[in-house]
Design a protein around this motif. Structure first.
Motif, mmCIF file in Angstrom:
data_model
loop_
_atom_site.group_PDB
_atom_site.id
_atom_site.type_symbol
_atom_site.label_atom_id
_atom_site.label_comp_id
_atom_site.label_asym_id
_atom_site.label_seq_id
_atom_site.Cartn_x
_atom_site.Cartn_y
_atom_site.Cartn_z
ATOM 1 N N PRO A 80 41.032 42.000 37.900
ATOM 2 C CA PRO A 80 40.777 41.798 39.327
ATOM 3 C C PRO A 80 39.672 40.785 39.605
ATOM 4 O O PRO A 80 39.773 39.999 40.534
ATOM 5 C CB PRO A 80 40.389 43.192 39.824
ATOM 6 N N SER A 81 38.626 40.773 38.774
ATOM 7 C CA SER A 81 37.557 39.803 39.000
ATOM 8 C C SER A 81 38.049 38.382 38.731
ATOM 9 O O SER A 81 37.692 37.447 39.447
ATOM 10 C CB SER A 81 36.338 40.125 38.144
ATOM 11 N N ALA A 82 38.882 38.204 37.715
ATOM 12 C CA ALA A 82 39.443 36.872 37.441
ATOM 13 C C ALA A 82 40.418 36.462 38.540
ATOM 14 O O ALA A 82 40.509 35.283 38.889
ATOM 15 C CB ALA A 82 40.143 36.855 36.092
ATOM 16 N N ALA A 83 41.121 37.438 39.110
ATOM 17 C CA ALA A 83 42.092 37.136 40.169
ATOM 18 C C ALA A 83 41.409 36.678 41.447
ATOM 19 O O ALA A 83 42.046 36.096 42.317
ATOM 20 C CB ALA A 83 42.971 38.347 40.454
ATOM 21 N N ARG A 84 40.111 36.926 41.574
ATOM 22 C CA ARG A 84 39.380 36.470 42.757
ATOM 23 C C ARG A 84 38.949 35.004 42.649
ATOM 24 O O ARG A 84 38.452 34.446 43.608
ATOM 25 C CB ARG A 84 38.169 37.365 42.995
ATOM 26 N N THR A 85 39.131 34.399 41.485
ATOM 27 C CA THR A 85 38.870 32.961 41.346
ATOM 28 C C THR A 85 40.135 32.215 41.744
ATOM 29 O O THR A 85 41.227 32.794 41.779
ATOM 30 C CB THR A 85 38.506 32.599 39.894
ATOM 31 N N CYS A 86 40.002 30.941 42.024
ATOM 32 C CA CYS A 86 41.186 30.162 42.418
ATOM 33 C C CYS A 86 42.248 30.168 41.314
ATOM 34 O O CYS A 86 43.398 30.507 41.566
ATOM 35 C CB CYS A 86 40.791 28.720 42.738
ATOM 36 N N ALA A 87 41.838 29.804 40.113
ATOM 37 C CA ALA A 87 42.803 29.698 39.022
ATOM 38 C C ALA A 87 43.425 31.056 38.691
ATOM 39 O O ALA A 87 44.636 31.156 38.481
ATOM 40 C CB ALA A 87 42.134 29.112 37.782
ATOM 41 N N GLY A 88 42.611 32.107 38.656
ATOM 42 C CA GLY A 88 43.125 33.437 38.345
ATOM 43 C C GLY A 88 44.047 33.977 39.425
ATOM 44 O O GLY A 88 45.080 34.581 39.137
ATOM 45 N N GLY A 89 43.678 33.756 40.686
ATOM 46 C CA GLY A 89 44.521 34.210 41.793
ATOM 47 C C GLY A 89 45.854 33.492 41.826
ATOM 48 O O GLY A 89 46.899 34.099 42.088
ATOM 49 N N ILE A 90 45.814 32.209 41.534
ATOM 50 C CA ILE A 90 47.060 31.432 41.494
ATOM 51 C C ILE A 90 47.918 31.888 40.315
ATOM 52 O O ILE A 90 49.130 32.064 40.452
ATOM 53 C CB ILE A 90 46.756 29.923 41.453
#
Length: 134
Positions: A80-90
């Motif tokens: 979830p923390s990585a998904a909050r970054t642009c690259a992770g969310g994309i």
């Protein structure tokens, strides 16, 4: 005359928000094209616009993460923390789109329904998606 020149310069200069939205659109386009195909780029951009207004870490519902507002990024190997970054969310959003394709989403309508409802053949979707699907 000096005031007019300043106003023209302010209007002609893109804001940081516009520049970041352009960068996010470019990142989404590149990731979607390389992972699931260029035909899905317009659909991915529309989903990102509906879900987060092209913001990498929008404020609001804490259960959904990133630009695509993916509910459970762990399913796709993304924290979830990585998904909050642009690259992770994309990455999470594109992985979710790939899962929708595996479930049978064959067109933009089915992809948008799947992203919202979890099934490309669902009957009920949120209002924003109903408007976009008209």
């Amino acid at each position: 005359m000096k005031v007019l020149t300043i106003l023209v310069a302010l209007v002609a200069t893109p804001t940081a928000t516009m520049a970041s939205e352009y960068a996010i659109r470019s990142m989404i386009s590149a990731k979607v094209s390389s992972e699931i195909g260029a035909q899905w780029v317009p659909t991915a951009l529309k989903i990102a616009q509906i879900e987060s207004r092209m913001q990498c870490n929008p404020r609001g519902n804490t259960r959904h993460h990133g630009v695509f507002q993916v509910g459970d990024p762990h399913r796709f190997g993304i924290s979830p923390s990585a998904a909050r970054t642009c690259a992770g969310g994309i990455a999470a959003g594109v992985a979710h789109m790939a899962a929708c394709i595996r479930m049978g989403a064959a067109n933009a309508r089915q992809m948008m329904i799947c992203h919202n409802a979890g099934n490309p053949f669902a009957r009920h979707v949120e209002r924003a998606y109903r408007v976009a699907l008209r």
